[in-house]
Design a protein around this motif. Structure first.
Motif, mmCIF file in Angstrom:
data_model
loop_
_atom_site.group_PDB
_atom_site.id
_atom_site.type_symbol
_atom_site.label_atom_id
_atom_site.label_comp_id
_atom_site.label_asym_id
_atom_site.label_seq_id
_atom_site.Cartn_x
_atom_site.Cartn_y
_atom_site.Cartn_z
ATOM 1 N N UNK A 295 0.753 -1.131 0.094
ATOM 2 C CA UNK A 295 0.034 0.119 0.017
ATOM 3 C C UNK A 295 0.994 1.195 0.060
ATOM 4 N N UNK A 296 2.004 1.289 0.241
ATOM 5 C CA UNK A 296 2.941 2.357 0.549
ATOM 6 C C UNK A 296 2.813 3.243 -0.722
ATOM 7 N N UNK A 297 3.218 2.648 -2.178
ATOM 8 C CA UNK A 297 3.009 3.397 -3.396
ATOM 9 C C UNK A 297 1.706 4.205 -3.626
ATOM 10 N N UNK A 298 0.813 3.547 -3.419
ATOM 11 C CA UNK A 298 -0.664 4.097 -3.214
ATOM 12 C C UNK A 298 -0.934 5.223 -2.267
ATOM 13 N N UNK A 299 -0.376 5.193 -1.144
ATOM 14 C CA UNK A 299 -0.329 6.248 -0.179
ATOM 15 C C UNK A 299 0.548 7.270 -0.731
ATOM 16 N N UNK A 300 1.551 7.089 -1.254
ATOM 17 C CA UNK A 300 2.630 8.215 -1.458
ATOM 18 C C UNK A 300 1.714 9.038 -2.769
ATOM 19 N N UNK A 301 1.164 8.070 -3.547
ATOM 20 C CA UNK A 301 0.566 8.915 -4.837
ATOM 21 C C UNK A 301 -0.664 9.591 -4.205
ATOM 22 N N UNK A 302 -1.363 9.111 -3.310
ATOM 23 C CA UNK A 302 -2.479 9.961 -2.581
ATOM 24 C C UNK A 302 -1.993 11.221 -2.069
ATOM 25 N N UNK A 303 -0.842 11.032 -1.454
ATOM 26 C CA UNK A 303 -0.282 12.249 -0.931
ATOM 27 C C UNK A 303 -0.085 13.326 -1.791
ATOM 28 N N UNK A 304 0.799 12.938 -2.688
ATOM 29 C CA UNK A 304 1.126 14.135 -3.907
ATOM 30 C C UNK A 304 -0.177 14.588 -4.508
ATOM 31 N N UNK A 305 -1.190 13.779 -4.768
ATOM 32 C CA UNK A 305 -2.440 14.193 -5.232
ATOM 33 C C UNK A 305 -3.116 15.394 -4.500
ATOM 34 N N UNK A 306 -2.622 15.215 -3.286
ATOM 35 C CA UNK A 306 -3.576 16.070 -2.076
ATOM 36 C C UNK A 306 -2.682 17.388 -2.328
ATOM 37 N N UNK A 307 -1.381 17.356 -2.335
ATOM 38 C CA UNK A 307 -0.486 18.307 -2.334
ATOM 39 C C UNK A 307 -0.961 19.157 -3.678
ATOM 40 N N UNK A 308 -1.349 18.390 -4.703
ATOM 41 C CA UNK A 308 -1.406 19.183 -6.094
ATOM 42 C C UNK A 308 -2.747 19.662 -5.795
#
Length: 284
Positions: free
Chosen positions: A80-93
C-alpha cells in the motif's frame, strides 16, 4: 425541486473534452459561462502548477475535484505504500490549485488475487493513513463507488452504502463522489441522496448510461440519452438541500470525436434542462 439549476455550480470534468489542454479547457469552458473545471492530473502535470493556478485565477475558475489517486490494484505487488505516496502527492497538487477533493479511485483486486474483501481492507488502510495529511492541506478524500461490472479491475467499493460507511469510519477528511454512471442502478440510491448523507457529498458527476451499453469504460452517454433517471437524481438532491457542485463527466469516443466547443455547449444545455418540472421518483 428548484425551478432552475444554477450555472455557477456547474463544472466540466476535463475527460469530457480530452483534446483540450488544461489552459484550453479553462478558456473554453469560460466561453460558455462555465467556470468550474474538474482537473485531471496528467493535464495538470503538462500545464504545471504555477501556470495552472494563474490560468484558473485569470478566468475566475474553481476546481471541484482533482482526478485521480489511490489505485490499490495498480500498486498491488508493492503493497500500500506507493498508493499512499501517490495519494499524498495528489493532495498536495489539489491544495495548490484549490481543488475541493481528490477523487479516490480505489482500484480492483489486482491480477493475482480473488479476495475482494482484502482489497477493500487495503483501500480503508490507505484512506485512514492519508486522512491527517488531507486535513492538514484542506482537501477532502472523495470516495467514488464504482459500478459492480468494474469491481475486479477498477473499483472494489461498489455501493453508496459501502462508500458512506467508509467515509464515516475515516471522519472529516473523507467525502463521497456520486457518479451517475456508477450509482444509477443502486437499490438504495435515493436513501443516499437525502439527509444526512448529502452533507458528505463532495461532488456529483453527471452523465447517462448508454443503451445498449458496450460495457466499455469509454461508453457514457450525455444526460437525457440513456437509462439513468438523471432528472430524478437532480430533483432528489435539490429537494434534499444539496448545494455542492455538479460536474459533467463523459468518457465517450462518440463525444470525444466532436468539436469540444459543441460538447461544452450541449453539456450546459442539458444541465440547465435538469431544472424543469420533474417528479422525484423517491416520493412516488
Amino acid at each position: 425541486m428548484n425551478t432552475a439549476m444554477d450555472i455557477r455550480r456547474l463544472a466540466i470534468n476535463q475527460i469530457t473534452t480530452p483534446a483540450w489542454s488544461l489552459e484550453q479547457a479553462i478558456e473554453g469552458y469560460a466561453r460558455h459561462g462555465i467556470h468550474g473545471v474538474g482537473v485531471w492530473r496528467d493535464k495538470l502535470a503538462a500545464c504545471g502548477l504555477i501556470r495552472a493556478r494563474s490560468a484558473l485565477r485569470a478566468a475566475g475558475s474553481w476546481v471541484p475535484s482533482l482526478c485521480k489517486a489511490g489505485n490499490i490494484a495498480q500498486f498491488a505487488t508493492a503493497g500500500t505504500r506507493p498508493a499512499l505516496d501517490d495519494c499524498r502527492r495528489a493532495i498536495e497538487e489539489a491544495a495548490e490549485i484549490g481543488a475541493g477533493c481528490v477523487v479516490f479511485v480505489c482500484g480492483g483486486i489486482g491480477t493475482d488475487s480473488k479476495d475482494i474483501e482484502a482489497a477493500r481492507a487495503k483501500v480503508a488502510e490507505v484512506l485512514h493513513e492519508a486522512s491527517a495529511f488531507a486535513v492538514k492541506h484542506g482537501v477532502s478524500l472523495g470516495i467514488e463507488p464504482f459500478h459492480p461490472m468494474h469491481a475486479a479491475e477498477r473499483g472494489c467499493i461498489n455501493t453508496l452504502s459501502q462508500a458512506h460507511a467508509l467515509c464515516a469510519s475515516i471522519g472529516p477528511a473523507a467525502s463521497v463522489v456520486v457518479d451517475v454512471f456508477h450509482v444509477w442502478w443502486d437499490p438504495e440510491l435515493y436513501r443516499f441522496l437525502a439527509p444526512p448523507y448529502t452533507d458528505a457529498i463532495a461532488t456529483v458527476q453527471l452523465c447517462d448510461w448508454r443503451v445498449p451499453t458496450r460495457h466499455s469504460v469509454e461508453d457514457r452517454a450525455m444526460m437525457g440519452e440513456g437509462a439513468a433517471n438523471v432528472h430524478g437524481i437532480a430533483a432528489a438532491l435539490e429537494d434534499s438541500g444539496y448545494t455542492g457542485p455538479y460536474e459533467v463527466e463523459i468518457f465517450s469516443q462518440d463525444w470525444w470525436s466532436m468539436p469540444p466547443d459543441d460538447v461544452v455547449r450541449i453539456c450546459a444545455e442539458r444541465y440547465l434542462s435538469l431544472g424543469t418540472s420533474i417528479i422525484d421518483p423517491s416520493n412516488t
